[in-house]
Design a protein around this motif. Sequence first.
Motif, mmCIF file in Angstrom:
data_model
loop_
_atom_site.group_PDB
_atom_site.id
_atom_site.type_symbol
_atom_site.label_atom_id
_atom_site.label_comp_id
_atom_site.label_asym_id
_atom_site.label_seq_id
_atom_site.Cartn_x
_atom_site.Cartn_y
_atom_site.Cartn_z
ATOM 1 N N TYR A 162 -1.925 11.091 1.785
ATOM 2 C CA TYR A 162 -1.013 12.111 2.307
ATOM 3 C C TYR A 162 0.019 11.473 3.222
ATOM 4 N N HIS A 163 1.210 12.055 3.170
ATOM 5 C CA HIS A 163 2.264 11.636 4.094
ATOM 6 C C HIS A 163 1.956 12.176 5.483
ATOM 7 N N LEU A 164 2.107 11.314 6.473
ATOM 8 C CA LEU A 164 1.925 11.726 7.861
ATOM 9 C C LEU A 164 3.276 11.661 8.572
ATOM 10 N N ALA B 255 0.801 -1.230 0.000
ATOM 11 C CA ALA B 255 0.000 0.000 0.000
ATOM 12 C C ALA B 255 0.832 1.278 0.000
ATOM 13 N N HIS B 256 2.139 1.151 0.013
ATOM 14 C CA HIS B 256 2.955 2.381 -0.080
ATOM 15 C C HIS B 256 4.375 2.057 -0.519
ATOM 16 N N THR B 257 4.724 2.570 -1.680
ATOM 17 C CA THR B 257 6.125 2.536 -2.069
ATOM 18 C C THR B 257 6.419 3.775 -2.905
ATOM 19 N N HIS B 258 7.705 3.971 -3.194
ATOM 20 C CA HIS B 258 8.154 5.027 -4.111
ATOM 21 C C HIS B 258 9.028 4.323 -5.146
ATOM 22 N N SER B 259 8.409 3.855 -6.220
ATOM 23 C CA SER B 259 9.179 3.061 -7.192
ATOM 24 C C SER B 259 10.297 3.879 -7.816
ATOM 25 N N HIS C 53 -0.123 8.093 5.172
ATOM 26 C CA HIS C 53 0.945 7.119 4.934
ATOM 27 C C HIS C 53 2.137 7.340 5.873
ATOM 28 N N HIS C 54 2.731 6.261 6.270
ATOM 29 C CA HIS C 54 3.875 6.140 7.179
ATOM 30 C C HIS C 54 3.387 6.070 8.633
ATOM 31 N N ALA C 55 2.754 7.099 9.136
ATOM 32 C CA ALA C 55 2.091 7.011 10.437
ATOM 33 C C ALA C 55 2.994 6.457 11.531
HETATM 34 ZN ZN LIG Z 1 6.433 7.647 1.554
#
Ligand SMILES: [Zn+2]
Length: 419
Positions: free
Chosen positions: A202-204, A60-64, A239-241
């Motif tokens: 959104y990044h948290l 559910a979250h990556t930065h390819s 995201h991240h949390a």
């Molecule tokens: Zn991220």
Amino acid sequence: MTYFTADYLYAQGQLLEEHYLLVEEGVVQHIAPLRQLQPRAFRDMVAFEDAVIMPGLVNAHTHSSHSLLKGTVGLQHALTPEYVAMAARFAFCQLLRQGVTTVCDFLEVPDPDNRLALEIVQAAQAVGIRLALVKALPGQTSSTAGLEQWMTGLDQLAATAVDKPDLLTLHAGIDKWHPTLLKDSFALAQQWSADRHRRYHYHLTPTHLEREACFADFNTSAVCALDQLGVLDANGVGHHATWLDDEEMTLLSQAGAGLVMTPSTSLSYGEGCPRLVDALTSNIPIALGTGGWVRNNRGSILDEIRLVTLFQMSAFQRQAVLRPQQMLGLATEAAGTVLGLPVGSLAPQEKADFVVLDLNDWSLQPHNKLIHHLAFSIASTAINAVFVGGKRLVDTGELLSVDEQAIMQTIRQTVEQLG
Ligand SMILES: [Zn+2]
């Protein structure tokens, strides 16, 4: 239509024996006992011996776009379209081989002409992985004109890349928060997403330094700031949390907002592990992600399950804190719920994305506690085949959709040229 069967089907937290999975046009029709089938149906049966069929994993979250930056401290200048094209292929090939059938990819660097986004889309289509692409408002944006440019880019991307619900979905997102633009940026992301029945992302505050900056900018925590601005809702996904206090947990729970936890990323920042047990107790929808590849060099969602479980055991000083079904759920059906996509579950009308595991793999021995092993001891060597939309993309551990050796060769050349 095609029928699939194996020694076990893992569905809704149960291991089903003597069952089959019916797939038609890339979608699960139903799961039922084999004895209910007419004999002629076996002509269309794909049967896997010594195998388990389980839902495809959801990252559910990556930065390819960062995937080739492993071992560096960041080389943002290298994020050209050519570089991103190879980085995305590298990331998606690795993820698919490791059983990930859906990936939520967060593109947070400036991309006014969508060239980077389109390279990522093309890479996903070449590899065959299901992509939820988040085109995020870059953290550098500090003006209303920048906001408008981001929105225009989103609209153009939606018009250019075919936003097919079956393999590609486009999402709005927000990277780092700018104090004067926060309300407007969230309001725009909310509206754009509501119009398209999508989540917004959104990044948290992944680090304590960013959390401190948030208090400096807004005089409160990140989630409280969103709540005070009236932009915290069930369509948003944080995201991240890494850092969440009790008040934030309560607000997220009341709003029904989703969270994506990235344990490897949190720990590699030197931060604590996300408060998974507390978030689950608060009934916050949770998914797991591998985060950026600079922080998570293996890009394995199976690693995330094991890692976060061990840290919860340590935090609570108890051996059994989280059940294996619960943890598998965070990387499958719960993740589909968080992303708002019909993936992660072998159930009627869900996408027919699944993984075939080799029951003879050492990591799944012995078979008496198989669900436990699926969650906590499984190695990627157990992944024999991977299907997306009922189409086989990995067979005996090898990718069928692309020439892996050719991609590796091009990646090496690309990185050497950049120095
Ligand atoms: Zn991220």
